[in-house]
Design a protein around this motif. Structure first.
Motif, mmCIF file in Angstrom:
data_model
loop_
_atom_site.group_PDB
_atom_site.id
_atom_site.type_symbol
_atom_site.label_atom_id
_atom_site.label_comp_id
_atom_site.label_asym_id
_atom_site.label_seq_id
_atom_site.Cartn_x
_atom_site.Cartn_y
_atom_site.Cartn_z
ATOM 1 N N PHE A 40 0.838 -1.202 0.000
ATOM 2 C CA PHE A 40 0.000 0.000 0.000
ATOM 3 C C PHE A 40 0.869 1.245 0.000
ATOM 4 O O PHE A 40 1.721 1.423 0.880
ATOM 5 C CB PHE A 40 -0.900 0.010 1.239
ATOM 6 C CG PHE A 40 -2.027 1.006 1.173
ATOM 7 C CD1 PHE A 40 -3.243 0.682 0.584
ATOM 8 C CD2 PHE A 40 -1.867 2.275 1.690
ATOM 9 C CE1 PHE A 40 -4.275 1.598 0.524
ATOM 10 C CE2 PHE A 40 -2.904 3.194 1.643
ATOM 11 C CZ PHE A 40 -4.111 2.860 1.049
ATOM 12 N N GLY A 41 0.640 2.115 -0.978
ATOM 13 C CA GLY A 41 1.355 3.377 -1.062
ATOM 14 C C GLY A 41 2.722 3.252 -1.708
ATOM 15 O O GLY A 41 3.238 2.147 -1.926
ATOM 16 N N ASP A 59 4.919 9.759 -1.629
ATOM 17 C CA ASP A 59 4.958 10.024 -0.191
ATOM 18 C C ASP A 59 3.712 9.482 0.507
ATOM 19 O O ASP A 59 3.154 10.102 1.399
ATOM 20 C CB ASP A 59 5.099 11.538 0.070
ATOM 21 C CG ASP A 59 5.540 11.825 1.506
ATOM 22 O OD1 ASP A 59 6.213 10.967 2.097
ATOM 23 O OD2 ASP A 59 5.181 12.903 2.034
ATOM 24 N N SER A 60 3.264 8.299 0.082
ATOM 25 C CA SER A 60 2.054 7.702 0.652
ATOM 26 C C SER A 60 2.322 6.304 1.205
ATOM 27 O O SER A 60 1.378 5.573 1.538
ATOM 28 C CB SER A 60 0.963 7.608 -0.423
ATOM 29 O OG SER A 60 1.394 6.805 -1.519
ATOM 30 N N LEU A 107 9.201 1.098 -11.519
ATOM 31 C CA LEU A 107 9.036 2.533 -11.318
ATOM 32 C C LEU A 107 9.032 2.901 -9.842
ATOM 33 O O LEU A 107 9.579 3.917 -9.433
ATOM 34 C CB LEU A 107 7.727 2.992 -11.979
ATOM 35 C CG LEU A 107 7.306 4.438 -11.743
ATOM 36 C CD1 LEU A 107 8.325 5.394 -12.354
ATOM 37 C CD2 LEU A 107 5.920 4.699 -12.336
ATOM 38 N N PHE A 108 8.378 2.047 -9.018
ATOM 39 C CA PHE A 108 8.277 2.319 -7.586
ATOM 40 C C PHE A 108 9.358 1.516 -6.853
ATOM 41 O O PHE A 108 9.259 0.287 -6.784
ATOM 42 C CB PHE A 108 6.897 1.937 -7.060
ATOM 43 C CG PHE A 108 5.765 2.477 -7.893
ATOM 44 C CD1 PHE A 108 5.488 3.834 -7.911
ATOM 45 C CD2 PHE A 108 4.992 1.632 -8.665
ATOM 46 C CE1 PHE A 108 4.456 4.341 -8.679
ATOM 47 C CE2 PHE A 108 3.958 2.122 -9.434
ATOM 48 C CZ PHE A 108 3.694 3.491 -9.443
ATOM 49 N N PRO A 109 10.365 2.150 -6.283
ATOM 50 C CA PRO A 109 11.416 1.410 -5.582
ATOM 51 C C PRO A 109 10.872 0.536 -4.450
ATOM 52 O O PRO A 109 11.451 -0.508 -4.139
ATOM 53 C CB PRO A 109 12.315 2.525 -5.031
ATOM 54 C CG PRO A 109 12.073 3.695 -5.933
ATOM 55 C CD PRO A 109 10.619 3.604 -6.308
ATOM 56 N N SER A 110 9.757 0.952 -3.863
ATOM 57 C CA SER A 110 9.203 0.205 -2.728
ATOM 58 C C SER A 110 8.503 -1.080 -3.153
ATOM 59 O O SER A 110 8.444 -2.041 -2.381
ATOM 60 C CB SER A 110 8.224 1.085 -1.947
ATOM 61 O OG SER A 110 7.281 1.683 -2.817
ATOM 62 N N THR A 111 7.964 -1.122 -4.377
ATOM 63 C CA THR A 111 7.211 -2.295 -4.832
ATOM 64 C C THR A 111 7.310 -2.476 -6.344
ATOM 65 O O THR A 111 6.814 -1.640 -7.095
ATOM 66 C CB THR A 111 5.724 -2.190 -4.450
ATOM 67 O OG1 THR A 111 5.598 -1.982 -3.041
ATOM 68 C CG2 THR A 111 4.973 -3.460 -4.823
ATOM 69 N N PRO A 112 7.916 -3.571 -6.818
ATOM 70 C CA PRO A 112 7.877 -3.874 -8.256
ATOM 71 C C PRO A 112 6.437 -4.187 -8.658
ATOM 72 O O PRO A 112 5.669 -4.760 -7.870
ATOM 73 C CB PRO A 112 8.764 -5.110 -8.391
ATOM 74 C CG PRO A 112 9.528 -5.195 -7.113
ATOM 75 C CD PRO A 112 8.668 -4.573 -6.063
ATOM 76 N N LEU A 146 -3.448 5.384 -7.248
ATOM 77 C CA LEU A 146 -2.009 5.272 -7.455
ATOM 78 C C LEU A 146 -1.673 6.087 -8.689
ATOM 79 O O LEU A 146 -2.196 5.812 -9.778
ATOM 80 C CB LEU A 146 -1.606 3.811 -7.654
ATOM 81 C CG LEU A 146 -0.109 3.538 -7.810
ATOM 82 C CD1 LEU A 146 0.632 3.865 -6.526
ATOM 83 C CD2 LEU A 146 0.130 2.085 -8.196
ATOM 84 N N LEU A 147 -0.862 7.115 -8.526
ATOM 85 C CA LEU A 147 -0.554 8.045 -9.605
ATOM 86 C C LEU A 147 -1.833 8.620 -10.211
ATOM 87 O O LEU A 147 -1.973 8.755 -11.422
ATOM 88 C CB LEU A 147 0.296 7.372 -10.684
ATOM 89 C CG LEU A 147 1.695 6.939 -10.245
ATOM 90 C CD1 LEU A 147 2.445 6.302 -11.397
ATOM 91 C CD2 LEU A 147 2.490 8.114 -9.680
#
Length: 371
Positions: free
Chosen positions: A62-63, A68-69, A89-94, A162-163
């Motif tokens: 999530f986020g 910044d979420s 694109l999102f370093p936190s989650t592929p 998301l975006l």
């Protein structure tokens, strides 16, 4: 569009995560289990490539840090490695659009316009899961479709943008048992359909498509013989009369019917190699030819959208095998079948990407002097 605690938005971002698409599961004569899909849209997100996610990698459901979420309480660790088309694109989650994991679980997301419905808040005691992260979550945490069903009871598919958009999608998964399930987030809740025909396209929902097949029970693979009509004898003069009435357009209902008939009647491959080749051929029967499906509205284009065209078309086709763990693909302009072997990638402990190689690829034999 708001629907009783549901969030449905049409604003586009990264291709709106929303495409046409067709998918089905199949098997070979030697019991290799296959699943694949067409990805049909008028663009593709920047950085979309064949993407490998290793086991033991932390990710979040999530986020994102980008917006910044990020909800750090949703941190998970991948239990299984997976590979499919996606973005980093999102370093936190592929993000995977579809793929296969090391246990042979396969599946992906498809567009579910006007029907997808998600609650805006998570349920107490459940893990919040944003829809675009669902394929990544289930493929890296589950070994079978049964485990997907069980995990689904522990999460809430939350309609958090998301975006700038909440994607209108539904999902399908298949494994080495041959069972294929369909997951649809409707206004009255999330529905899981088991013992399906293994075919999935877009809206309406699976029950409607299944009932619609009654309109085509006359379709068969055998030509009709001589017919008499009003005292006139009509001799068969062309092949394919058994499939008269099979819809040939590119709408979701027509593609569902066409794939269902093709899957039922088409000859299976004897081996994985032959089966994969046959499966790509069947997907061509429901592929979007460039120029035949004009886009009426692009939506909001973002800095992440690439290769935007006036038409929806089959950007790529992927097929995977639950036993060999190979992920195969072709693109619209490059029909050469390429693949990566997940078994070989298992030794890698970081995310990797492989180019889709969308440019034309011709083999010239005369250049090699073989004549």
């Amino acid at each position: 569009m708001e629907r009783k605690g549901c969030t449905v938005k049409k604003k586009a971002a990264i291709g709106d995560w929303a495409a046409g698409c067709s998918a089905f599961s199949w098997e070979t004569e030697d019991q290799r289990h296959l699943w694949g899909r067409n990805f049909d849209f008028n663009r593709i997100a920047d950085g979309s490539n064949v993407t490998y996610i290793p086991r033991g990698r932390d990710f979040y459901t999530f986020g994102t840090e980008l917006e910044d979420s990020l909800d750090r309480d949703t941190r998970q660790t991948t239990d299984y490695a997976a590979v499919g088309v996606g973005v980093l694109l999102f370093p936190s989650t592929p993000v995977l659009y579809e793929g296969i994991n090391e246990k042979g679980l396969m599946g992906g997301q498809l567009y579910y316009r006007e029907f997808a419905c998600f609650p805006q808040e998570k349920e107490d005691g459940r893990l919040p899961l944003q829809p675009p992260f669902a394929v990544t979550y289930f493929l890296t945490k589950c070994a079978t479709v049964q485990e997907v069903i069980e995990r689904l009871q522990e999460v809430t598919l939350v309609g958090q943008p998301l975006l700038g958009t909440v994607p209108t999608i539904h999902w399908t998964f298949s494994d080495q048992t041959g069972e294929t399930i369909i997951i649809e987030p409707d206004q009255d809740g999330v529905h899981v359909y088991r013992d399906t025909g293994g075919v999935m396209t877009n809206s309406p929902g699976y029950p409607w498509h299944r009932l619609n097949l009654l309109n085509y029970v006359h379709i068969r693979d055998l030509d009709y013989d001589e017919r008499k009509l009003g005292g006139i004898s009509l001799n068969q003069c062309f092949s394919g009369s058994g499939a008269l009435g099979l819809p040939g357009d590119w709408s979701s209902p027509s593609r569902f019917v066409r794939l269902s008939c093709l899957k039922h009647y088409a000859v299976k491959g004897k081996t994985e190699k032959e089966g994969v080749a046959y499966m790509f051929r069947l997907f061509q029967s429901v592929a979007f030819p460039y120029g035949m499906v004009k886009v009426t509205e692009n939506g909001v284009l973002t800095e992440y959208d690439r290769e935007v065209t006036p038409y929806d078309y089959t950007v790529y086709t992927s097929v995977m095998c639950a036993e060999s763990l190979r992920f195969y693909w072709t693109t619209y302009r490059n029909s050469r079948i390429q693949y990566v072997d997940l078994r070989t990638l298992l030794s890698q402990d970081s995310c990797l990407q492989f180019e889709l190689n969308k440019e034309e690829d011709f083999l010239c034999l005369t250049a090699q002097g073989e004549y």
